[in-house]
Each structure stands twice: as structure tokens, then as C-alpha cells.
Scaffold this motif. Structure first.
Motif: not given
Length: 86
Positions: A10-11, A13, A15-17, A20, A30
């Protein structure tokens, strides 16, 4: 090599965006980035970069910059270095 193990994480959103977006510029997915990271952990026998606790000055600077306080921008490295001489 068989690829049947799964990693779930879980991260945040945001940071993930952002991550990526960087990976896309590098031409990596990823999954490829995670595989690379895990392989480097195995090769290095640990985390493949230094993990350091920032000192108080660094903490304050990071906090200020994340709030757009006392931030300077430069058009070139030369311009930045020249600003240090003044």
C-alpha cells in the motif's frame, strides 16, 4: 526464471502517481522497478542506497521547501554556483 511470487504494498496515491511518472520517462513499469530493486537488495546484501536520518538543519530545510518557503530557482548550475560567491 519462474515468476510466480506476488508482492502487495500500500502506498499513498500521490507518491504512486509521481513515481510512475518518473518510471514511465525511464521506460520502466512499476513491476520492472520492483524487480530491479529486489535484485539489487540481493546483490548488495541490503538496501542498495544509504539510509540516513537527516539532521535538524536538513529537516527544517526540507520542511520549508515543501511549503515553498525560501526556495531559489536557477536557470543553470553556473548561475547557482555564482550565487554562492556573493
Amino acid at each position: 526464471m519462474e515468476k510466480s511470487a506476488t508482492v502487495h504494498a500500500r502506498i499513498e496515491p500521490k507518491t504512486k502517481k509521481k513515481a510512475e511518472g518518473v518510471l514511465k520517462k525511464l521506460g520502466m513499469s512499476p513491476t520492472e522497478a520492483i524487480r530491479l530493486f529486489y535484485n539489487q537488495i540481493c546483490l548488495c546484501g541490503g538496501i542498495p542506497f544509504p539510509l540516513l536520518i537527516p539532521n535538524e538543519t536538513t529537516k527544517k530545510t526540507l520542511k520549508k521547501s515543501s511549503q515553498d518557503e525560501d526556495v531559489q530557482s536557477f536557470d543553470s548550475l553556473e548561475e547557482m554556483f555564482d550565487s554562492w560567491e556573493k
